[in-house]
Design an enzyme around this catalytic site. Sequence first.
Site, PDB file in Angstrom:
ATOM      1  CG  HIS A 146      -9.663 -39.046  -1.994  1.00 56.66           C
ATOM      2  ND1 HIS A 146      -8.531 -38.418  -1.515  1.00 56.66           N
ATOM      3  CD2 HIS A 146      -9.236 -39.860  -2.991  1.00 56.66           C
ATOM      4  CE1 HIS A 146      -7.470 -38.814  -2.187  1.00 56.66           C
ATOM      5  NE2 HIS A 146      -7.870 -39.695  -3.088  1.00 56.66           N
ATOM      6  CE  LYS A 148      -7.193 -42.549   0.094  1.00 51.74           C
ATOM      7  NZ  LYS A 148      -6.983 -41.187  -0.406  1.00 51.74           N
ATOM      8  CG  ASP A 153     -12.112 -52.853  19.912  1.00 48.26           C
ATOM      9  OD1 ASP A 153     -13.098 -53.331  19.309  1.00 48.26           O
ATOM     10  OD2 ASP A 153     -11.142 -53.532  20.283  1.00 48.26           O
ATOM     11  CG  HIS A 318      -0.664 -41.889  -3.255  1.00 45.85           C
ATOM     12  ND1 HIS A 318      -1.530 -42.242  -2.220  1.00 45.85           N
ATOM     13  CD2 HIS A 318      -1.470 -41.536  -4.292  1.00 45.85           C
ATOM     14  CE1 HIS A 318      -2.786 -42.123  -2.630  1.00 45.85           C
ATOM     15  NE2 HIS A 318      -2.783 -41.684  -3.874  1.00 45.85           N
ATOM     16  CE  LYS A 320      -3.375 -38.856  -0.561  1.00 43.58           C
ATOM     17  NZ  LYS A 320      -2.946 -38.828  -1.926  1.00 43.58           N
ATOM     18  CG  ASP A 325       6.847 -20.924   9.606  1.00 38.23           C
ATOM     19  OD1 ASP A 325       7.568 -20.856   8.591  1.00 38.23           O
ATOM     20  OD2 ASP A 325       5.981 -20.087   9.890  1.00 38.23           O
TER      21      ASP A 325
END
Length: 400
Positions: A146, A148, A153, A318, A320, A325
């Site tokens: 999952h 991405k 370079d 979408h 995450k 704190d």
Amino acid sequence: MKWLIGSIIFIAVIIIAASMDFFTARYVHGKKTRLSSYPVRRGHLQLITSGPDLFSHYFNDLYKAESSIHVLFYIVKKDRFSQLFFEILIDQARKGVKVRLLLDWFGSREVSKKLIKQARSAGVEVTFCHRPRLPFFFFSLQQRNHRKVTIIDGKIGYVGGFNVGKEYIDLDPVLSPWRDYHLRVQGEGIADLQTEFLLDWKQATGVCHLEDLSLFPILENGPMFYRFFPTRGVNAEEEILQLINQAEKRIFIGTPYFIPPEKLMEGLLKAIQRGIAVSILVPNKSDHPIVKEASLQYLHRLLAVGGTVYQYEEGFFHAKVILIDGRICDIGTANFDYRSFRLNYEINCFIYNQEFIQEAERIVQEDIDLSSRLSLEDLVDPPFSFRLKGWMGMLLKRFL
């Protein structure tokens, strides 16, 4: 009658066999999986929340590549935008840049075979990972890469929630605008990101490039402290639970899918009970037929003890993100659900820079301002179809 009994027995046998396959394989996977651990690094991080803005930076960096481009995406679609992505990789390969593209077998199953053939003919190394395999076919069918990730370079990295397809640049009439969080990264940690890509590449192809020093140039540090945290369906919930247990004032979680393992759910409930302000942001709009209904059962438990839940109304959320704190920010690829914690290959970035965290908190507040607040009253006496989907979701929670 015999036909009905036979059908029931057949279905029962299939369920038992699949369950044995899944839980045995998960145990074996947990025992033999190598846990990656990286130290805190220094560099520069840029948070990007719009698809058009992200891919403007991303494609510009791809065009400037001089030696290597390593790309891993969970999803690449079959549309004009995905074709443009391939065309850039093909152009760079023809110029002599070493291009390796790793795609999840399930997530990128729509990619055109013709396009892949063109890319390979131009010199792009294209490989699919996590194909179903024996002896644990059902488990391998469920497990995904999952992540991405892009490394250019050996100096510039990208990691976050965006995949490649028209919906991610706000061209889907149902889900637009698409709201997501993605990082452009520079500094010492790029070597860690490169290492993780090459480990995934080795697993998929059997070819190891970890000894190729040209892929690991000398990197300058920067003002921001961060640490990459890669997982392979093992050890993720323990790390996040530790963050939850360390919270002293507030916890914010933004996720498109909120179906946490019970250990994490209990951790959040206990945090609320000891006076921690726990807030959850999820999308009101869903891109899955039963995930929202399943998640509301968990959100109900949080609301019942004093938690706060927001539903994003401006398109599809979408991102995450976890904020603790005002001192730790976690952004990456992992959703707050069973699949990300116990099945998928994921990679997150823990950020400790106060200036960055303040910017992330400002962006989170913008998203909250575009959300409605969910209450217990909103969940009273849902229609039967809604409850049915919720029950189905709970039965299938490990695979959603």
